[in-house]
Design an enzyme around this catalytic site. Structure first.
Site, PDB file in Angstrom:
ATOM      1  N   CYS A  24       0.831  -1.205   0.000  1.00  0.00           N
ATOM      2  CA  CYS A  24       0.000   0.000   0.000  1.00  0.00           C
ATOM      3  C   CYS A  24       0.875   1.268   0.000  1.00  0.00           C
ATOM      4  O   CYS A  24       1.461   1.612  -1.022  1.00  0.00           O
ATOM      5  CB  CYS A  24      -0.976  -0.027   1.168  1.00  0.00           C
ATOM      6  SG  CYS A  24      -2.319   1.170   0.977  1.00  0.00           S
ATOM      7  N   HIS A  42      -3.815  -5.010   0.554  1.00  0.00           N
ATOM      8  CA  HIS A  42      -3.308  -5.484   1.848  1.00  0.00           C
ATOM      9  C   HIS A  42      -3.405  -7.015   1.924  1.00  0.00           C
ATOM     10  O   HIS A  42      -4.486  -7.547   2.228  1.00  0.00           O
ATOM     11  CB  HIS A  42      -4.103  -4.861   3.003  1.00  0.00           C
ATOM     12  CG  HIS A  42      -3.780  -3.422   3.234  1.00  0.00           C
ATOM     13  ND1 HIS A  42      -2.749  -3.017   4.059  1.00  0.00           N
ATOM     14  CD2 HIS A  42      -4.345  -2.298   2.746  1.00  0.00           C
ATOM     15  CE1 HIS A  42      -2.700  -1.690   4.071  1.00  0.00           C
ATOM     16  NE2 HIS A  42      -3.650  -1.229   3.280  1.00  0.00           N
ATOM     17  N   GLU A  58      -2.235  -8.896   4.171  1.00  0.00           N
ATOM     18  CA  GLU A  58      -2.203  -9.359   5.562  1.00  0.00           C
ATOM     19  C   GLU A  58      -3.577  -9.458   6.206  1.00  0.00           C
ATOM     20  O   GLU A  58      -3.726 -10.072   7.270  1.00  0.00           O
ATOM     21  CB  GLU A  58      -1.316  -8.430   6.411  1.00  0.00           C
ATOM     22  CG  GLU A  58      -1.850  -7.033   6.672  1.00  0.00           C
ATOM     23  CD  GLU A  58      -1.557  -6.014   5.574  1.00  0.00           C
ATOM     24  OE1 GLU A  58      -1.617  -4.813   5.861  1.00  0.00           O
ATOM     25  OE2 GLU A  58      -1.275  -6.430   4.435  1.00  0.00           O
TER      26      GLU A  58
END
Length: 506
Positions: A79, A164, A166
């Site tokens: 990001c 993202h 994660e």
């Protein structure tokens, strides 16, 4: 030497999630504020650049030299990290006309190790206000989405993702991170609970040597696992002290001491209930109660520790979130907070800290505990506040109120366990309210206390939702408490979430 990945934190709310995902892949990692100098050695396998609430075009935007880092190790920019890379290498980044937030589907343009076995139209999660308008020269586009022309791109061992990986909503995000760790960085994924224990015990042996370590134990998961590791390294040279402050749960003092004996820890129990009750007399303010308990604990612990001749080190169960949350990305002046149970002890007693769990998350601590064969009922214990039941008794704390609350709390927690609900909640307990109300029991009128039951679900305690316990269970436990605890004639259930409420009432 343990392989390591560094995560440079630019202030993202998701940075800890990146670390959790890397650890789940059995690769050790640490989070550093972006401004901290990186030490390059053979253990460092790669660097991940986190997201950020900043725009790369802000005047005070956090910066690192990405080319310099990449000259040493592979880099993954996520990001903000991706946008900063694009800008530093000559691309163009600008504020998007609309915030790019939510689910998107990944369209893979080019085969690449980082996208190995990732399916076409895999769902990913976007969360950014800036967007990359022009990609720098020499970068290859690996994937797009419907709205993002540069969702994934790379230049040799420098990889960037505008989504993202994660977060939970990126369905194959952990696979992408694992591909980066293994195929790009060459990590062997050998960081396991057994590996951690072996390495940590050896380090503790070398560091502590013939010194004695004193440690305040609370019966909690963190302090118990930390003590067991230190005990593995130095045996009886670890001296644990467990203080009964009068506001523990019912029979907790005796039960915890029995467990410590079973584990083989060298622990002294100190019954200080009466001293704490005397000091708490007349104090109704929550912060006042906390301060009294904290200061008195330090005084009693210090007095007991002084009896141990030659003790020069203090063991603590500090875990990684305690450390991370205390380090600000806004400047190096931020101080690490002291541990909530023994704050002030190192300064007062001039002891060197030993913190074997300092770089572990809570779920990892439990894994280590299982490998150490610590009893499961202790490992699965809910978090319990340092000031104990003192902050679950609203108003003044008295021995009479403590006994009332201990009985109600025991019935509630045991019922959760009996009904298989304890493991589904993050934290649960009873709160004694400074309210008496009229009731009828048999033919008699009563005027007794009200108790509030609190049970929440959470991942990390930072946010929490009230646990949706079955009505039949709530009816049963209400009846159990009122029928068995003389002095309580009304039970209510707290249905507030955090935020806006807190988990504890005080």
């Amino acid at each position: 030497m343990t392989e390591k990945i560094l995560i440079l934190d630019f202030g993202s709310q998701y940075t800890q999630l990146i670390a959790r995902a890397v650890r789940e892949a059995n690769v050790y990692c640490e989070i550093l504020p972006y401004f901290q100098k990186i030490r390059y050695d053979t253990s460092l396998k790669g660097v991940i650049l986190s997201g950020s609430p900043y725009s790369v075009n802000d005047r005070n935007a956090p910066l690192v030299d990405i080319a310099e880092i990449n000259s040493h190790v592979p880099v993954l920019g996520i990001c903000y990290g991706a946008q900063l890379t694009a800008k530093q290498f000559g691309g163009r980044v600008a504020n998007s006309k609309k915030r790019e937030y939510g689910r998107a589907l990944l369209h893979i343009l080019k085969e690449d190790p980082i996208l190995d076995q990732v399916i076409e139209k895999s769902q990913v999660w976007m969360s950014h206000a800036d967007t990359i308008l022009e990609l720098p020269d020499e970068f290859d586009i690996l994937a797009t989405t419907e709205n993002i022309p540069y969702a994934a791109f790379r230049k040799q061992s420098l990889y960037c993702l505008q989504f993202h990986p994660e977060v939970y909503h990126s369905i194959e995000g952990k696979k992408i991170l694992s591909n980066f760790l293994v195929q790009i960085c060459g990590c062997s994924k050998d960081w396991t609970a057994a590996h951690f224990i072996t390495e940590t015990v050896e380090k503790l042996k070398k560091r502590i040597g013939r010194h004695k370590v004193v440690m305040a134990l609370s019966g909690g998961v963190d302090s118990t696992v930390a003590a067991t590791l230190i005990h593995r390294a130095i045996g009886k040279s670890l001296h644990g002290i467990f203080v009964d402050n009068g506001v523990l749960r019912k029979d907790e003092f005796e039960q915890v001491l029995a467990t410590y004996k079973q584990i083989g820890l060298n622990v002294t129990g100190v019954d200080a209930k009466k001293i704490f009750y005397k000091k708490l007399k007349g104090e109704s303010d929550p912060e006042g109660k906390r301060k009294i308990i904290g200061k008195l604990f330090i005084k009693i612990f210090s007095k007991e520790a002084e009896k141990i001749k030659g003790a020069s080190m203090l063991g603590q169960g500090t875990i990684y979130p305690d450390v991370i949350e205390s380090i600000s990305v806004h400047g190096p002046s931020a101080k690490i907070k002291s541990h909530h149970n023994v704050g002030g002890l190192p300064e007062k007693m001039h002891l060197e800290l030993v913190e074997p769990l300092r770089f572990l998350f809570k779920d990892e601590v439990r894994k280590i505990g299982r490998e150490l064969q610590i009893p499961e009922d202790l490992l699965q214990r809910h978090p319990f506040p340092g000031p104990g039941l003192a902050i679950r008794i609203l108003g003044e704390v008295t021995e009479e109120k403590v006994i009332l609350l201990q009985q109600a709390d025991r019935l509630f927690v045991q019922a959760l366990k009996d009904q298989g609900l304890y493991g589904q909640t993050w934290q649960a307990g009873a709160i004694l309210l400074p309210v008496k109300s009229v009731g009828v029991m048999g033919d008699e009128r009563t005027y007794e206390y009200t108790v509030a039951l609190r049970a929440v679900t959470s991942v990390d305690g930072m946010t929490a939702d009230w646990a949706h316990l079955p009505y039949d269970f709530l009816a049963m436990i209400s009846s159990e408490i009122i029928n068995n605890v003389k002095g309580i004639n009304r039970v209510v259930y707290d249905i507030s979430s955090k935020p806006p409420a807190t988990i504890e009432w005080e």
